[in-house]
Design a protein around this motif. Sequence first.
Motif, PDB file in Angstrom:
ATOM      1  N   ASN A  49     -15.517 -31.953 -15.863  1.00 54.93           N
ATOM      2  CA  ASN A  49     -14.711 -31.433 -16.947  1.00 54.93           C
ATOM      3  C   ASN A  49     -15.517 -30.702 -18.016  1.00 54.93           C
ATOM      4  O   ASN A  49     -15.449 -31.056 -19.169  1.00 54.93           O
TER       5      ASN A  49
ATOM      6  N   TYR B 246      -5.520 -36.130 -14.168  1.00 53.96           N
ATOM      7  CA  TYR B 246      -5.278 -35.992 -15.607  1.00 53.96           C
ATOM      8  C   TYR B 246      -4.050 -36.763 -16.069  1.00 53.96           C
ATOM      9  O   TYR B 246      -3.421 -36.416 -17.061  1.00 53.96           O
TER      10      TYR B 246
ATOM     11  N   PRO C 277     -13.339 -30.535 -29.120  1.00 53.54           N
ATOM     12  CA  PRO C 277     -13.449 -31.071 -27.752  1.00 53.54           C
ATOM     13  C   PRO C 277     -12.121 -30.918 -27.027  1.00 53.54           C
ATOM     14  O   PRO C 277     -11.079 -30.687 -27.655  1.00 53.54           O
TER      15      PRO C 277
ATOM     16  N   GLU D 279     -19.238 -38.726 -25.145  1.00 53.90           N
ATOM     17  CA  GLU D 279     -18.687 -37.708 -24.258  1.00 53.90           C
ATOM     18  C   GLU D 279     -18.296 -36.442 -25.011  1.00 53.90           C
ATOM     19  O   GLU D 279     -18.334 -35.336 -24.458  1.00 53.90           O
ATOM     20  N   MET D 280     -17.914 -36.584 -26.270  1.00 51.07           N
ATOM     21  CA  MET D 280     -17.491 -35.437 -27.068  1.00 51.07           C
ATOM     22  C   MET D 280     -18.653 -34.723 -27.740  1.00 51.07           C
ATOM     23  O   MET D 280     -18.494 -33.630 -28.284  1.00 51.07           O
TER      24      MET D 280
ATOM     25  N   TRP E 155      -1.886 -40.301 -21.387  1.00 48.58           N
ATOM     26  CA  TRP E 155      -3.338 -40.241 -21.532  1.00 48.58           C
ATOM     27  C   TRP E 155      -3.756 -40.882 -22.849  1.00 48.58           C
ATOM     28  O   TRP E 155      -3.182 -40.588 -23.897  1.00 48.58           O
ATOM     29  N   ASN E 156      -4.762 -41.736 -22.788  1.00 53.72           N
ATOM     30  CA  ASN E 156      -5.227 -42.443 -23.985  1.00 53.72           C
ATOM     31  C   ASN E 156      -4.072 -43.081 -24.751  1.00 53.72           C
ATOM     32  O   ASN E 156      -3.972 -43.003 -25.972  1.00 53.72           O
TER      33      ASN E 156
ATOM     34  N   ARG F  68     -12.546 -41.159 -19.526  1.00 53.46           N
ATOM     35  CA  ARG F  68     -12.724 -40.156 -18.488  1.00 53.46           C
ATOM     36  C   ARG F  68     -11.954 -40.553 -17.242  1.00 53.46           C
ATOM     37  O   ARG F  68     -11.858 -41.712 -16.893  1.00 53.46           O
TER      38      ARG F  68
ATOM     39  N   TYR G 269      -8.979 -35.655 -24.901  1.00 51.16           N
ATOM     40  CA  TYR G 269      -9.201 -35.989 -23.490  1.00 51.16           C
ATOM     41  C   TYR G 269     -10.217 -37.111 -23.369  1.00 51.16           C
ATOM     42  O   TYR G 269     -10.021 -38.075 -22.633  1.00 51.16           O
ATOM     43  N   HIS G 270     -11.322 -36.987 -24.080  1.00 53.34           N
ATOM     44  CA  HIS G 270     -12.348 -38.033 -24.062  1.00 53.34           C
ATOM     45  C   HIS G 270     -12.036 -39.093 -25.114  1.00 53.34           C
ATOM     46  O   HIS G 270     -11.426 -38.802 -26.140  1.00 53.34           O
ATOM     47  N   SER G 271     -12.479 -40.283 -24.856  1.00 53.97           N
ATOM     48  CA  SER G 271     -12.263 -41.359 -25.819  1.00 53.97           C
ATOM     49  C   SER G 271     -13.575 -41.908 -26.371  1.00 53.97           C
ATOM     50  O   SER G 271     -13.565 -42.707 -27.309  1.00 53.97           O
ATOM     51  N   HIS G 272     -14.699 -41.495 -25.806  1.00 52.94           N
ATOM     52  CA  HIS G 272     -15.994 -41.967 -26.272  1.00 52.94           C
ATOM     53  C   HIS G 272     -16.711 -40.855 -27.025  1.00 52.94           C
ATOM     54  O   HIS G 272     -16.747 -39.699 -26.576  1.00 52.94           O
TER      55      HIS G 272
END
Length: 434
Positions: free
Chosen positions: A9, A214, A59, A48-49, A395-396, A2, A42-45
């Motif tokens: 978001n 972002y 997601p 969060e998804m 990103w990521n 995040r 967008y999320h990595s956890h």
Amino acid sequence: MRQEGDMGNTELDFTIERLGECHIPSPVKGIRFVDDDGRVLYHSHLQEMKPWLDEGIHPPAMEAAGPREKVFFDPSRIACGIVTCGGICPGLNDVIRSIVLSLCHHYCVQKIYGFRFGYEGLVQRYGHKPLELTADSVAQIHEIGGTILGSSRGPQEPSEMVKTLEDLNVGILFTIGGDGTQRGAQKIAEEATRRGLEISVIGIPKTIDNDISYIQATFGFETAVAEARRATYAAHTEADAARNSISLVKLMGRDSGFIAAYSVLVNSHVNFCLVPEARFTLDGLLRALKERLERRGHAVVVVAEGAGQNLMEATAERDASGNIKYGDIGIFLRDAIRDYFRKASLEINLKYIDPSYIIRSMPANPHDAAFCLLLGQSAVHAGMSGRTNMVVSFWNREFTHVPITLAVSQRKKIDTSSMLWNSVLAVTGQPDMM
């Protein structure tokens, strides 16, 4: 992963505008093409998804960057343009070079213009004749700092800029700059659309403060932290060499203190880190500084340029980019520290260091140079595929596309409840609230 700060978001639209369908086979050879459906989460956890997964919907995800099998523009029939705006930053010439080499060698584009002195170069009445850029002319520019195109601050009339692009048959404009630059790029894209012109506008985010939304990393930031480390090392050496010695270092960071925070983590020599995101009182800082001297005999303080603005007289003045002109927190703290200890009848040795312009003018370090190369190539691939009104993001650990609207929606800031800020507090030992 995040983004730092409260982004809210719940609904994110990462849809990228396109000028039309791609029908021309790409001239790029010997590489793997990216599918148009490629996405980077967008999320990595997983937690969060979960809200999206529970509802059985995808997601939030960003469009993956990279070369497409078919392109929108015929490379033999268009010209491209590059402009650099705002303050200088390590890596500007690397990005220019990467764009030019990719256009020349990957797509065989014959005409590339380098617009001089920011958006002024796109306005004919200023008389800045654009440079014609070639692979040979940019071959060595990555070895020097700054930008060979020059730069400027401030907006220009979109209709005048689009007319220049139309007159020169420019199909893709690459805008290298921060949030103000990208807002200008957005207006150029909107004006081109209003006129029915097929002009792609692709932003490459440039901010040494690493504060564009972002986007996890912007070019030049790592070089800035590496150079800031030299300043904090010198500050610690000076402070450690004298009795009751204080070294005060001012670093870049108007609204976001990422450079200051990471400069603390690279060598653990800093005792106080002051950033815009974490307010402090002057009395609290001075008392904590006095306690540090009594306990250890020396101290190193790092302050981001935008920290502590509430302690100084407010100003309504703005610079050419529309930014509020901040007071000089470095000079303010230098004088306040001297006055405080003089009134306390305690002799100190105070050294004040401001390496900001030295850091900004440095060439990119090896990591940033490679990062700039990939950013430039990703921007070229996006432009040739007819995407527009977007910036290239990272990103990521993947290169992605982000609409300019999202990128400039707000400044990215340090979340003071995050692991990053907790680590800063742990390394410095400073009180959480001063």
